[in-house]
Enzyme design. Sequence first.
Site, PDB file in Angstrom:
ATOM      1  NE  ARG A  71      17.404 -13.532  -7.474  1.00 37.02           N
ATOM      2  CZ  ARG A  71      17.557 -14.407  -8.475  1.00 37.02           C
ATOM      3  NH1 ARG A  71      16.563 -15.195  -8.848  1.00 37.02           N
ATOM      4  NH2 ARG A  71      18.710 -14.497  -9.105  1.00 37.02           N
ATOM      5  CE1 TYR A 115       1.733   3.357   4.629  1.00 35.90           C
ATOM      6  CE2 TYR A 115       2.235   1.783   2.891  1.00 35.90           C
ATOM      7  CZ  TYR A 115       2.650   2.747   3.794  1.00 35.90           C
ATOM      8  OH  TYR A 115       3.972   3.101   3.855  1.00 35.90           O
ATOM      9  CG  ASP A 127      -3.244  -4.527   3.498  1.00 35.72           C
ATOM     10  OD1 ASP A 127      -2.956  -5.090   4.570  1.00 35.72           O
ATOM     11  OD2 ASP A 127      -2.607  -3.556   3.058  1.00 35.72           O
ATOM     12  CE  LYS A 186       3.639  -1.107   9.375  1.00 37.41           C
ATOM     13  NZ  LYS A 186       3.869  -1.384   8.017  1.00 37.41           N
TER      14      LYS A 186
HETATM   15  O1  P1T Z   1       5.770  -0.913   5.088  1.00 35.83           O
HETATM   16  P1  P1T Z   1       5.529  -2.186   4.359  1.00 35.83           P
HETATM   17  O2  P1T Z   1       5.969  -3.410   5.081  1.00 35.83           O
HETATM   18  O3  P1T Z   1       6.015  -2.137   2.940  1.00 35.83           O
HETATM   19  O4  P1T Z   1       3.931  -2.364   4.284  1.00 35.83           O
HETATM   20  C1  P1T Z   1       3.091  -1.492   3.582  1.00 35.83           C
HETATM   21  C2  P1T Z   1       1.708  -1.475   4.177  1.00 35.83           C
HETATM   22  C3  P1T Z   1       0.699  -2.186   3.562  1.00 35.83           C
HETATM   23  N1  P1T Z   1      -0.557  -2.220   4.046  1.00 35.83           N
HETATM   24  C4  P1T Z   1      -0.886  -1.554   5.172  1.00 35.83           C
HETATM   25  C5  P1T Z   1      -2.292  -1.600   5.680  1.00 35.83           C
HETATM   26  C6  P1T Z   1       0.081  -0.812   5.856  1.00 35.83           C
HETATM   27  O5  P1T Z   1      -0.279  -0.167   6.967  1.00 35.83           O
HETATM   28  C7  P1T Z   1       1.417  -0.757   5.344  1.00 35.83           C
HETATM   29  C8  P1T Z   1       2.476   0.050   5.997  1.00 35.83           C
HETATM   30  N2  P1T Z   1       1.977   1.034   6.859  1.00 35.83           N
HETATM   31  C9  P1T Z   1       2.705   1.917   7.572  1.00 35.83           C
HETATM   32  C10 P1T Z   1       4.028   2.007   7.527  1.00 35.83           C
HETATM   33  C11 P1T Z   1       1.917   2.815   8.442  1.00 35.83           C
HETATM   34  O6  P1T Z   1       2.460   3.426   9.379  1.00 35.83           O
HETATM   35  O7  P1T Z   1       0.692   2.910   8.210  1.00 35.83           O
END
Ligand code: P1T
Length: 379
Positions: A46, A98, A170, A195
């Site tokens: 961890r 988001y 972000d 992503k």
């Molecule tokens: O899904 P996760 O890895 O927890 O990330 C969250 C997140 C944070 N910031 C942005 C700009 C994002 O697009 C996302 C996650 N977005 C999607 C799952 C989507 O389809 O827009």
Amino acid sequence: MKFGTKAIHAGVSPDPTTGAIMTPIYQTSTYVQESPGKHKGYEYSRTHNPTRTALQNALAALENGKHGICYASGLAATDAVLKLYRPGDEIIATNDIYGGSYRIMKRIFEPLGLVFHFVDMSEINHIKEVISEKTKMIWIETPTNPLLKIIDIEEITALCREKKIASVVDNTFASPYLQNPLDMGADIVMHSVTKYLGGHSDTVMGALITNDDTLAANLAFIQNASGAVPGPQDCFLVLRGIKTLHIRMQRHCENAMIVASWLEKHPKVNKVYYPGLPSNPGHALARRQMRGFGGMLSFELKGDVYEEAVRTMERLRVFSLGESLGGVESLCTHPASMTHASIPKEERIKVGLKDTLIRLSVGIEDAEDLIADLEQAIG
Ligand code: P1T
């Protein structure tokens, strides 16, 4: 070192025991100690894991940062940032954001006492209007999800420095290939690694990168104390993914430009949101701030008929209908019912996110096939 070379080499070195060129997946929870406290720098996974360390160093290098800290998801990374603040602290965030970021702010941290202001950051005066003595952090998302607005990072981080406010960007939609917010004055860069960094729709992960030693120590403390860490297998997959980030992003950008230009000319399309189009209000700023316009775009059909938007999404064959983005394959998303469903409808409408909006994550297939698919779906 230039970006492509860094994407392939940064953070990784041959395995010291075997010379393996690929960082091994250290699938272990603990590490044997010679004597209590006498170990090789690793005690418990961890806290530290060699596969994760390699990835954290690679991500830091790609963002021109000193420290990289990985979390179990993008939202776990956001959670760690928000845990730096205390009841009464105020945070100003992008209003086109988001849905999950909005949800964690409103539903988890607002009840714990943090105060959030969501504003349209395309105009800095909107930020100045809500800044107060209590403002501790500004959360920028650019390009925004899902309306692809471009926010001026340098202008806002300059204001933050003047007022001694932290700035977080972000950078998920751009990826480090297209923009490096730390170089523009940001204190922390956040990524949904899920992503473009992962790039293959096979991993969920988040990361924070910073140059500030104190912030890094606090974020690493939260990483260990709260425990939302990614496993070594996922770290390996992302290490592999980022080796082709530059090549993938070039193709994402090329394909998205072709698709956006085609959609803009289509008689049944009302509006296309893509910063690469000269008609887009963020185009000039995107040209200055980014090294390309990215693989994400959204559009609306003429007439704004919900059922027609749904039928179009159902008819797509090469584009798969689903949440997420940034993988090699093209995806189509309905933000109102999927990624942004946790934002109340009246708030969505206020920022211009209609129920008829269709979002595309343009993949790296052959552009001709993507256009043919859209052609048959839109009709
Ligand atoms: O899904 P996760 O890895 O927890 O990330 C969250 C997140 C944070 N910031 C942005 C700009 C994002 O697009 C996302 C996650 N977005 C999607 C799952 C989507 O389809 O827009």
